[in-house]
Design a protein around this motif. Structure first.
Motif, PDB file in Angstrom:
ATOM      1  N   THR A  52       0.864  -1.201  -0.072  1.00  0.00           N
ATOM      2  CA  THR A  52      -0.097  -0.140   0.007  1.00  0.00           C
ATOM      3  C   THR A  52       0.965   1.328   0.023  1.00  0.00           C
ATOM      4  O   THR A  52       2.025   1.279   0.435  1.00  0.00           O
ATOM      5  CB  THR A  52      -0.981  -0.071   1.279  1.00  0.00           C
ATOM      6  OG1 THR A  52       0.056  -0.193   2.434  1.00  0.00           O
ATOM      7  CG2 THR A  52      -1.903  -1.119   1.225  1.00  0.00           C
ATOM      8  N   ALA A  67      -5.375   0.526   2.778  1.00  0.00           N
ATOM      9  CA  ALA A  67      -4.916  -0.384   3.903  1.00  0.00           C
ATOM     10  C   ALA A  67      -6.089  -0.988   4.495  1.00  0.00           C
ATOM     11  O   ALA A  67      -6.128  -2.355   4.837  1.00  0.00           O
ATOM     12  CB  ALA A  67      -3.749   0.175   4.713  1.00  0.00           C
ATOM     13  N   ASN A  68      -6.915  -0.300   4.716  1.00  0.00           N
ATOM     14  CA  ASN A  68      -8.245  -0.550   5.439  1.00  0.00           C
ATOM     15  C   ASN A  68      -8.839  -1.541   4.410  1.00  0.00           C
ATOM     16  O   ASN A  68      -9.739  -2.608   4.878  1.00  0.00           O
ATOM     17  CB  ASN A  68      -9.083   0.676   5.770  1.00  0.00           C
ATOM     18  CG  ASN A  68     -10.301   0.134   6.867  1.00  0.00           C
ATOM     19  OD1 ASN A  68     -10.357  -0.184   7.672  1.00  0.00           O
ATOM     20  ND2 ASN A  68     -11.454   0.400   5.942  1.00  0.00           N
ATOM     21  N   TYR A  69      -9.229  -1.105   3.355  1.00  0.00           N
ATOM     22  CA  TYR A  69      -9.966  -2.032   2.507  1.00  0.00           C
ATOM     23  C   TYR A  69      -9.103  -3.622   2.360  1.00  0.00           C
ATOM     24  O   TYR A  69      -9.928  -4.693   2.272  1.00  0.00           O
ATOM     25  CB  TYR A  69      -9.783  -1.482   0.991  1.00  0.00           C
ATOM     26  CG  TYR A  69     -10.447  -2.484  -0.145  1.00  0.00           C
ATOM     27  CD1 TYR A  69     -11.878  -2.156  -0.401  1.00  0.00           C
ATOM     28  CD2 TYR A  69     -10.096  -3.355  -0.809  1.00  0.00           C
ATOM     29  CE1 TYR A  69     -12.589  -3.022  -1.231  1.00  0.00           C
ATOM     30  CE2 TYR A  69     -10.712  -4.222  -1.770  1.00  0.00           C
ATOM     31  CZ  TYR A  69     -11.789  -3.714  -1.912  1.00  0.00           C
ATOM     32  OH  TYR A  69     -12.147  -4.597  -2.973  1.00  0.00           O
ATOM     33  N   LEU A  70      -7.804  -3.382   2.238  1.00  0.00           N
ATOM     34  CA  LEU A  70      -7.243  -4.857   1.950  1.00  0.00           C
ATOM     35  C   LEU A  70      -6.971  -5.468   3.437  1.00  0.00           C
ATOM     36  O   LEU A  70      -6.816  -6.652   3.289  1.00  0.00           O
ATOM     37  CB  LEU A  70      -5.660  -4.553   1.419  1.00  0.00           C
ATOM     38  CG  LEU A  70      -5.580  -3.947   0.148  1.00  0.00           C
ATOM     39  CD1 LEU A  70      -4.521  -3.294  -0.262  1.00  0.00           C
ATOM     40  CD2 LEU A  70      -5.965  -5.049  -0.881  1.00  0.00           C
ATOM     41  N   SER A  71      -7.350  -4.918   4.558  1.00  0.00           N
ATOM     42  CA  SER A  71      -7.596  -5.853   5.767  1.00  0.00           C
ATOM     43  C   SER A  71      -8.396  -6.763   5.898  1.00  0.00           C
ATOM     44  O   SER A  71      -8.671  -7.531   6.799  1.00  0.00           O
ATOM     45  CB  SER A  71      -7.519  -4.460   6.882  1.00  0.00           C
ATOM     46  OG  SER A  71      -8.826  -3.905   7.110  1.00  0.00           O
ATOM     47  N   ASP A  72      -9.738  -6.513   4.969  1.00  0.00           N
ATOM     48  CA  ASP A  72     -10.647  -7.437   5.106  1.00  0.00           C
ATOM     49  C   ASP A  72     -10.484  -8.558   4.137  1.00  0.00           C
ATOM     50  O   ASP A  72     -10.259  -8.224   3.020  1.00  0.00           O
ATOM     51  CB  ASP A  72     -11.893  -6.627   4.762  1.00  0.00           C
ATOM     52  CG  ASP A  72     -13.072  -7.423   4.936  1.00  0.00           C
ATOM     53  OD1 ASP A  72     -13.927  -7.754   5.760  1.00  0.00           O
ATOM     54  OD2 ASP A  72     -13.465  -8.045   3.717  1.00  0.00           O
ATOM     55  N   ARG A  76     -10.023  -8.348  -0.089  1.00  0.00           N
ATOM     56  CA  ARG A  76      -8.720  -8.631  -0.506  1.00  0.00           C
ATOM     57  C   ARG A  76      -8.995  -9.964  -1.745  1.00  0.00           C
ATOM     58  O   ARG A  76      -8.373  -9.661  -2.731  1.00  0.00           O
ATOM     59  CB  ARG A  76      -7.939  -9.021   0.525  1.00  0.00           C
ATOM     60  CG  ARG A  76      -6.427  -9.086   0.063  1.00  0.00           C
ATOM     61  CD  ARG A  76      -5.374  -9.272   1.129  1.00  0.00           C
ATOM     62  NE  ARG A  76      -5.739 -10.642   1.969  1.00  0.00           N
ATOM     63  CZ  ARG A  76      -6.295 -10.353   3.264  1.00  0.00           C
ATOM     64  NH1 ARG A  76      -6.448  -9.239   3.781  1.00  0.00           N
ATOM     65  NH2 ARG A  76      -6.514 -11.621   4.051  1.00  0.00           N
TER      66      ARG A  76
END
Length: 241
Positions: A52, A67-72, A76
């Motif tokens: 990111t 980063a918040n989107y990819l934390s799920d 992802r």
């Protein structure tokens, strides 16, 4: 399809990308050019969600990839279904006991039924000319065979965007041409291709658009194939990378 705004990425001791603004449209065949370490692989890692940016924005259609989107995990996974990446070192990508199992791995993670998984394996083996490799152990294959199997395993998820990091490195002339022909076919079928290369001679005939980075990790030029062909001095520069 892809929009990057003021994108910056730093490694611990060096810059990776410096204030990158870029838009890539659906169906383009884009070649990322520039010297080693100029930011090509870094950009591919960001587009694939493996990294990111420090600052700036990455939009895929109307979705901000943060980063918040990819934390799920589910979000992802959706990204990886849309954007598939073939690594420069395919040995880090191939880990199953057979080529067929390698191609089946992604669809199996999606929870597809056995019949659909089997069909995807058959289709991707055929598309990448890997039928004879079905039962081979991936790590025992040649460099060109590994590249095609890695691509087949990505295609099994049917992504809209294909990212390829130096896919021609270490291949024979015949294997290079086989790979380029396959990528052209995929592009003609509607896939967006984004390929990093430092060898202009290999890709000059297939790229529709050339995004060129400089040694300062900045965007140096963004040119169509026609524009590039009209500038012999720029071609000569790319030949020396």
């Amino acid at each position: 399809m892809i929009k990057l705004a003021n994108l910056c990425y730093d490694y611990p001791n060096t810059c990776g990308l410096d204030h990158l603004d870029l838009t890539i449209n659906t169906g383009e065949f884009v070649c990322l050019m520039g010297p080693n370490g100029s930011g090509k692989s870094t950009l591919l890692r960001i587009l694939s969600g493996l990294a990111t940016p420090k600052t700036g924005e990455y939009w895929l259609r109307d979705q901000a990839i943060t980063a918040n989107y990819l934390s799920d995990a589910q979000r992802r996974q959706r990204l990886h279904q849309t954007v598939g990446m073939v690594f420069q070192n395919t040995d880090v990508q191939l880990f199953n006991t057979s080529v067929a199992e390698e191609i089946a791995f992604g669809p199996r993670q999606l929870g597809l039924n056995d019949a659909e998984i089997a069909q995807r394996v058959t289709d991707c083996l055929h598309l990448t000319a890997c039928e004879t490799l079905r039962d081979r152990v991936p790590y025992q294959l040649s460099g060109g065979e590994k590249k095609r199997v890695a691509l087949a395993s990505v295609l099994a998820l049917n992504p809209e965007i294909l990212l390829l990091d130096e896919p021609l490195n270490g291949l024979t002339i015949a294997a290079q041409q086989q790979m380029l022909t396959l990528l052209q076919r995929l592009n003609a079928a509607g896939k967006t291709i984004i390929m990093a290369s430092h060898n202009f001679q290999q890709v000059q005939a297939v790229g529709q658009r050339f995004i060129i980075f400089n040694s300062l990790h900045q965007l140096d030029a963004d040119m169509s194939q026609a524009d590039l062909q009209s500038q012999p001095e720029r071609q000569a520069q790319l030949m020396t990378l």
